[in-house]
Design an enzyme around this catalytic site. Structure first.
Site, PDB file in Angstrom:
ATOM      1  N   CYS A   1      23.054  -1.288  25.227  1.00 21.75           N
ATOM      2  CA  CYS A   1      23.031  -2.285  26.299  1.00 21.75           C
ATOM      3  C   CYS A   1      21.610  -2.595  26.741  1.00 21.75           C
ATOM      4  O   CYS A   1      20.683  -1.804  26.574  1.00 21.75           O
ATOM      5  CB  CYS A   1      23.888  -1.815  27.473  1.00 21.75           C
TER       6      CYS A   1
ATOM      7  N   GLU B   1      24.580   6.716  24.027  1.00 17.27           N
ATOM      8  CA  GLU B   1      23.221   6.987  23.580  1.00 17.27           C
ATOM      9  C   GLU B   1      22.557   8.052  24.453  1.00 17.27           C
ATOM     10  O   GLU B   1      21.831   8.928  23.963  1.00 17.27           O
ATOM     11  CB  GLU B   1      22.362   5.705  23.626  1.00 17.27           C
TER      12      GLU B   1
ATOM     13  N   CYS C   1      20.374   1.208  27.652  1.00 18.39           N
ATOM     14  CA  CYS C   1      20.242   2.148  26.542  1.00 18.39           C
ATOM     15  C   CYS C   1      19.174   1.696  25.549  1.00 18.39           C
ATOM     16  O   CYS C   1      18.543   2.524  24.891  1.00 18.39           O
ATOM     17  CB  CYS C   1      21.573   2.315  25.818  1.00 18.39           C
TER      18      CYS C   1
ATOM     19  N   TRP D   1      69.969   7.517  25.365  1.00 16.17           N
ATOM     20  CA  TRP D   1      68.774   7.471  24.553  1.00 16.17           C
ATOM     21  C   TRP D   1      69.014   6.782  23.218  1.00 16.17           C
ATOM     22  O   TRP D   1      69.994   7.035  22.550  1.00 16.17           O
ATOM     23  CB  TRP D   1      68.243   8.878  24.299  1.00 16.17           C
TER      24      TRP D   1
HETATM   25  C1  AOF Z   1      26.117   1.109  25.507  1.00  9.60           C
HETATM   26  N1  AOF Z   1      26.576   2.353  25.296  1.00  9.60           N
HETATM   27  O1  AOF Z   1      28.116   3.924  25.539  1.00  9.60           O
HETATM   28  C2  AOF Z   1      28.575   1.822  26.460  1.00  9.60           C
HETATM   29  C3  AOF Z   1      28.092   0.490  26.645  1.00  9.60           C
HETATM   30  O2  AOF Z   1      28.933  -0.331  34.052  1.00  9.60           O
HETATM   31  P1  AOF Z   1      28.070   0.298  33.000  1.00  9.60           P
HETATM   32  O3  AOF Z   1      26.668   0.428  33.378  1.00  9.60           O
HETATM   33  O4  AOF Z   1      28.652   1.579  32.467  1.00  9.60           O
HETATM   34  O5  AOF Z   1      28.055  -0.758  31.772  1.00  9.60           O
HETATM   35  C4  AOF Z   1      29.231  -1.087  31.117  1.00  9.60           C
HETATM   36  C5  AOF Z   1      28.925  -2.078  30.029  1.00  9.60           C
HETATM   37  O6  AOF Z   1      27.958  -1.535  29.125  1.00  9.60           O
HETATM   38  C6  AOF Z   1      30.145  -2.387  29.176  1.00  9.60           C
HETATM   39  O7  AOF Z   1      30.857  -3.502  29.665  1.00  9.60           O
HETATM   40  C7  AOF Z   1      29.505  -2.681  27.833  1.00  9.60           C
HETATM   41  O8  AOF Z   1      29.000  -3.993  27.793  1.00  9.60           O
HETATM   42  C8  AOF Z   1      28.360  -1.683  27.804  1.00  9.60           C
HETATM   43  N2  AOF Z   1      28.852  -0.411  27.315  1.00  9.60           N
HETATM   44  N3  AOF Z   1      26.892   0.182  26.128  1.00  9.60           N
HETATM   45  O9  AOF Z   1      24.999   0.801  25.152  1.00  9.60           O
HETATM   46  C9  AOF Z   1      27.753   2.764  25.749  1.00  9.60           C
HETATM   47  N4  AOF Z   1      29.762   2.221  26.980  1.00  9.60           N
HETATM   48 ZN    ZN Z   2      24.189   1.529  27.499  1.00 13.99          ZN
END
Ligand code: AOF
Ligand code: ZN
Length: 342
Positions: free
Chosen positions: A77, A52, A86, A172
């Protein structure tokens, strides 16, 4: 419908993080203003900005955002991790609508992102192309649900069902295209694992030579530390984890990890990998190791090359159990059979 089209695009973007986002999920985000895409982003690298954030950063005219829809493949998140939530970012920019593919099963988020958006008065829809999203992020969802990496079994067998000759002499079985594909797979996963026999007889490098991408972490099982130091595996070019029953020692590239319980060797090994944030492993052999993963129910996907070569006699290929077919592909004169654990 337009929504599906934009979510497809977001899934496409998400997939670009393959090989670098792990153990984080693959996430893509598309921002649409009156039917036109004005921003795109994806989670490119573990520890880096979320999808995001990248998508919003790419929007030239931010004044359009209150009239825009964000299509995100994973629920935004709600937690402070390596980056701020986000959900807060989307709220701050006053998005009109947010369309989500999968709910984030990370217990830190788990629906709270969607709740936050709704509480701020944003229109939210969830579950669009949910099945596609689950397939795309099968590694991430497996690590969260099972507390272990996603396990892919891979081997090549002859038309008469052998994985090697009786004297283990290496010859192979699969063709050159199949072997190139395997290098691509290595670049897509976090780690590659082999057993003692394969390490000894094939002396594999387990790196990415016939493709571009990151080398995986190498994992070798050597319960009684029988492997000689001169093997490629110990050449200090890649992080290598040697799981055994005798010795715990961290060297610069090679780490010896002692597991206590011989009866729980594989589950304990996978738990340790999970703790080390390794999100996926390809098991490349040999038969004994592959069969141990199968018999323990510790696998998610199998990729088996069948070649027209015959050996007549040799070491029998592993036998899959509880496997559901997931497709067949022609790779030159080899057939690639894919399975999922049923
Ligand atoms: C989102 N957008 O693009 C992703 C999310 O360690 P951090 O802060 O990078 O957080 C990782 C966690 O965030 C991951 O385990 C998942 O729950 C979420 N990932 N969330 O909104 C994203 N990659
Ligand atoms: Zn996020």
């Amino acid at each position: 419908m337009q929504d599906i089209l934009f979510m497809r695009r977001a899934l496409e973007l998400a997939a670009l993080g393959r090989g670098t986002a792990s153990p984080n999920p693959l996430v893509g985000c598309v921002i649409v203003h009156r039917g036109r895409i004005i921003g795109e982003g994806w989670h490119q690298k573990y520890g880096g900005p979320h999808a995001e954030v990248n998508a919003v950063a790419g929007v030239a005219d931010k004044s359009l955002l209150p009239e825009s829809t964000a299509y995100v493949t994973l629920e935004p998140c709600s937690h402070f991790g390596k980056t701020p939530p986000c959900a807060d970012l989307l709220i701050a920019h006053q998005f009109r609508r947010v369309v989500v593919c999968n709910i984030d099963s990370n217990p830190l988020v788990g629906g709270k992102g969607v709740e936050k958006l709704k509480a701020a008065g944003i229109e939210v829809e969830t579950g669009l192309l949910e099945e596609e999203g689950k397939v795309l992020n099968r590694r991430f969802f497996t690590t969260i649900e099972k507390n272990r990496p996603y396990v892919i079994l891979k081997w090549a067998q002859t038309a008469d069902g052998f994985i090697a000759r009786e004297d283990f002499s290496s010859r192979w079985i699969s063709n050159a295209e199949a072997r190139r594909l395997v290098h691509r797979w290595r670049a897509e996963e976090d780690a590659v694992l082999v057993g003692t026999g394969t390490a000894l007889c094939d002396n594999p490098r387990l790196n990415v030579r016939d493709w571009t991408g990151n080398d995986p972490v190498r994992i070798v099982i050597d319960r009684f530390l029988r492997l000689p130091a001169g093997l490629h595996l110990f050449d200090q070019t890649q992080t290598t984890l040697c799981y055994n029953l005798l010795q715990e020692e961290a060297r610069e590239y090679v780490q010896f990890i002692r597991l206590e319980n011989p009866a729980e060797f594989l589950p304990d090994l996978l738990a340790d990998l999970h703790w080390r944030k390794i999100g996926s492993v390809i098991v490349e052999g040999g038969t004994a190791v592959l069969q141990a993963f199968i018999d323990g129910g510790l696998w998610d996907e199998a990729r088996v090359f069948r070649s027209p070569v015959t050996f007549g006699r040799g070491i029998a290929a592993p036998r899959l159990k509880d496997a559901g077919p997931a497709g067949k592909h022609e790779i030159g004169d080899n057939l690639l059979w894919m399975y999922h654990r049923a």
